[in-house]
Design a protein around this motif. Structure first.
Motif, short mmCIF file in Angstrom:
data_model
loop_
_atom_site.label_atom_id
_atom_site.label_comp_id
_atom_site.label_asym_id
_atom_site.label_seq_id
_atom_site.Cartn_x
_atom_site.Cartn_y
_atom_site.Cartn_z
N UNK A 1 1.25 -0.90 -0.24
CA UNK A 1 0.13 -0.08 -0.32
C UNK A 1 0.94 1.09 0.04
N UNK A 2 2.03 1.02 0.90
CA UNK A 2 2.87 2.25 0.73
C UNK A 2 3.39 2.44 -0.26
N UNK A 3 4.02 1.38 -1.51
CA UNK A 3 4.61 1.49 -2.82
C UNK A 3 3.61 2.14 -3.92
N UNK A 4 2.54 2.00 -4.10
CA UNK A 4 1.29 2.31 -4.09
C UNK A 4 0.90 3.62 -4.75
N UNK A 5 1.02 3.78 -3.32
CA UNK A 5 0.97 5.75 -3.33
C UNK A 5 2.20 5.95 -3.61
N UNK A 6 2.84 5.78 -3.30
CA UNK A 6 4.28 6.21 -3.54
C UNK A 6 4.00 6.99 -5.26
N UNK A 7 3.69 5.84 -5.64
CA UNK A 7 4.09 5.84 -7.13
C UNK A 7 2.02 6.92 -7.68
N UNK A 8 1.34 6.32 -6.99
CA UNK A 8 0.11 7.86 -6.88
C UNK A 8 0.73 9.05 -7.27
N UNK A 9 0.98 8.51 -6.32
CA UNK A 9 1.52 10.39 -5.74
C UNK A 9 2.48 11.57 -7.25
N UNK A 10 1.95 13.12 -7.30
CA UNK A 10 3.33 13.50 -8.14
C UNK A 10 2.33 13.22 -9.57
N UNK A 11 1.56 12.01 -10.05
CA UNK A 11 1.42 12.08 -11.37
C UNK A 11 -0.43 11.79 -11.65
N UNK A 12 -0.58 11.24 -10.33
CA UNK A 12 -1.84 10.81 -9.97
C UNK A 12 -2.84 11.54 -9.18
N UNK A 13 -2.38 11.67 -8.50
CA UNK A 13 -2.95 12.32 -7.13
C UNK A 13 -1.93 13.08 -6.60
N UNK A 14 -2.13 13.98 -6.63
CA UNK A 14 -2.34 15.18 -5.11
C UNK A 14 -0.76 15.12 -4.25
N UNK A 15 0.58 15.39 -4.16
CA UNK A 15 1.53 15.24 -3.12
C UNK A 15 0.94 14.76 -1.30
N UNK A 16 -0.10 16.14 -1.55
CA UNK A 16 -0.81 16.21 0.07
C UNK A 16 -1.86 14.99 0.17
#
Length: 650
Positions: A239-254
């Motif tokens: 889960x930590x990995x997926x959210x990391x990869x979603x950040x900045x590209x598909x989801x806002x960093x915060x």
């Protein structure tokens, strides 16, 4: 062991993740979400990236073949291979090639000898899986790449519950065959819930893909695994990995990094020896807290647990670049490349590091190698195009940027910068407008836009976007420390100040960790807001010094000019204002109230924004503003709204 695939990064487009996510420009890498598929293996004309003698104690674990009748067990085969690779990575004295490079041979008809030459390893582990119902048959074979000699092979037939023990048996058999020793004892695989494990392997499979849809599918599988077994630490790591990869590209960093951090902490609480979880916690500290020292500590722990961790080596190489240590950063990136020799993302960042060091010819060579590894790997933009631009080869740069723009479906900031260099300012401004318009519909990293403004000579606009990136905690912001695209800003006094805020220098004693504005329903007020301010001292900060928190509110006048407010302001501490020696955040709440008795008139004002500044012994340590350009309009403090004991020389 190797949680990061060739996914995100675009030299100045993202940076790592910065590289993988927002397709936009060639200079701001954002993390590592490659915009393409798994890297295909390419046998380069050159024998290897860094020709060297093949170490005898080295191995690559290739993805196991699916021999099941329905051919529907790819996720299971990949998962078994990756789990074995993770186990071998903990073996003392054994060089284990990263997952990205090993799995790049998937579906290829490469010989063991070719794999050995390409990955610079002496041994290759291959295998196959046949699964029928609850029965599993796993065959594994260890081969010497230089002479083709079979060092060991075995076939295991078990019930599904026995797959954990099989993984350990294979690892120990390889250790014995290669006459190496385990750096740490292998964890005892207790009998896990097989349904949870099946869901976990499916999550692992989709987490190694790059589309937003696949990453969210992975998230659902990992969450499903935890519903079956809440103590399954590796699912939390997933889960930590997926959210990391979603950040900045598909989801806002915060939105993404806090979720990644929470999952990483839960994984570590269940298994402190999970090196991959420490990697994602490192990234959360880097982006959410701008804490490079804290990030470095997590990566050191990850490497202590897993000396072969490709992502840990990769992330560690980025930290010197963020601090402006360009030579050291390049050296470490090239070292990381040895562990993952056919990883497009590592090659991509190596190109960026060469550019930062003004080694343009080497940057072109490395960028060409990236294209050989994956012709569609732009991450956001093409860093090879950036190298061509620096060399003055504008036609080649434009061709690559155009191709990247088509692949990422996002206007190319690198192309805009190139047009500016060529004197085609109108075309550059058109791309800038397109980027701003795109941001209204999807998340586009603000530094990408700032880079274009910098090229156009509009420093005010560039700093406005960089301040917004700071507020948004853009994962690629720290790349401005070394990317050539931002050199024009270096002489501006605001640039070193921004760098200090985003790199948590050891000289910085206080960091502002939170500025949260909330609306209060108040029938007696035209506007009533509260501002929660968090400030964290550096660990080991001595008592007996003056800490001062300054909160300044501003109003917009009728003609939209900013002025220091004339509204009612107040404050109170939410936590103790004393005892700053402890490295825990302190919280202050400031209030802004404009009573209804202040009727609207020609000179009426309305709420405009705030600035928060933190001082230690009279020296400015950190500042935040909303909107960000207030720091430019009001470079010195105007009003103090912190409590009388906000200067606790205690």
């Amino acid at each position: 062991h190797e949680p990061i695939r060739a996914r995100r990064i675009g030299i100045f487009t993202r940076g790592r993740k910065w590289l993988w996510r927002n397709p936009t420009t060639t200079a701001l890498v954002t993390a590592i979400v490659a915009l393409g598929a798994v890297v295909g293996v390419m046998f380069l004309e050159r024998e290897s990236i860094h020709p060297s003698e093949i170490p005898a104690k080295s191995i690559a674990v290739l993805p196991f073949l699916d021999l099941s009748q329905a051919k529907d067990q790819e996720h299971f085969c990949d998962g078994i291979s990756e789990e074995i690779l993770n186990g071998l990575a903990k073996v003392d004295g054994l060089r284990v090639v990263g997952r990205t490079s090993s799995f790049s041979f998937k579906g290829k008809n490469a010989t063991v000898s070719e794999v050995g030459k390409q990955l610079n390893v002496a041994n290759v582990l291959e295998g196959s899986v046949r699964r029928e119902g609850s029965r599993v048959r796993i065959t594994a074979e260890l081969t010497n790449t230089r002479n083709g000699f079979h060092l060991w092979s075995e076939t295991y037939e078990r019930e599904l519950q026995g797959v954990f023990a099989v993984q350990d048996e294979i690892t120990r058999s390889i250790v014995n065959a290669l006459k190496v020793k385990l750096a740490v004892s292998l964890p005892v695989h207790e009998q896990r819930n097989t349904e949870a494990y099946e869901l976990y392997l499916q999550g692992l499979y989709f987490s190694n893909k790059s589309s937003g849809e696949d990453l969210r599918r992975a998230l659902n599988f990992f969450q499903g695994a935890l519903e079956k077994d809440p103590t399954f630490s590796r699912a939390w790591t997933g889960i930590a990995k997926v959210w990391y990869f979603l950040a900045d590209v598909y989801v806002k960093p915060l939105e993404a990094y806090p979720a990644s951090k929470e999952a990483a902490l839960k994984a570590i609480a269940l298994d402190e020896k999970d090196a991959e979880a420490h990697c994602y916690l490192s990234e959360a500290k880097r982006v959410l807290d701008w804490d490079l020292a804290g990030a470095d500590a997590e990566l050191k722990r990850a490497l202590q647990l897993d000396p072969n961790s490709a992502p840990a080596h990769f992330f560690s190489a980025l930290l010197p670049l963020f601090r402006g240590e360009l030579k050291e950063g390049l050296r470490l990136v090239l070292e990381a490349e040895k562990l993952d020799p056919v990883s497009p993302i590592t090659s991509y960042v190596a190109t960026a590091a060469y550019l930062a060091n003004d080694e343009i010819d080497d940057a072109i060579s490395e960028g060409q190698r990236t294209l050989q590894l994956d012709p569609n790997y732009f991450y956001l933009d093409s860093d090879l195009a950036a190298a061509y631009r620096e060399k003055g080869k504008f036609a080649e740069a434009i061709a690559l940027y155009t191709k990247a723009q088509e692949a990422t479906h996002l206007p190319s900031s690198g192309l805009a910068i190139t047009y500016t260099r060529m004197g085609r300012e109108m075309e550059a401004r058109n791309i800038l407008a397109q980027l701003v318009q795109a941001r209204a519909k999807r998340y586009v990293s603000a530094p990408l836009i700032a880079a274009v403004s910098t090229a156009l000579g509009d420093k005010e606009d560039a700093f406005r976007w960089l301040e917004l990136a700071y507020e948004e905690h853009s994962g690629v912001l720290q790349w401005i420390a070394f990317l050539p695209e931002f050199r024009a800003l270096h002489s501006d006094a605001r640039f070193p100040h921004l760098l200090q805020r985003i790199t948590a220098s050891q000289d910085t004693i206080l960091k502002i960790t939170e500025t949260t504005l909330s609306e209060i329903t108040d029938p007696k007020a035209q506007r009533h807001v509260t501002l929660k301010v968090g400030v964290r001292p550096r660990p080991g900060t001595p008592n007996g010094h003056a800490v001062r928190i300054v909160v300044s509110f501003y109003d917009l006048t009728k003609d939209n000019k900013m002025m220091p407010t004339d509204a009612q302001v107040g404050y109170h501490w939410l936590t103790s204002a004393t005892g700053w020696a402890e490295a825990a955040p302190r919280f202050l709440e400031a209030t802004y109230v404009r009573p209804k008795t202040q009727t609207l008139s020609a000179g009426a004002r309305r709420y405009g924004g705030f600035i928060v500044r933190a001082y230690f012994d009279g020296q400015l340590q950190d500042s935040r503003a909303s909107p960000p350009d207030l720091l430019t309009l009001f470079p010195t403090e105007d009003q103090l709204t912190s409590p009388q004991n906000a200067s606790p020389g205690r």
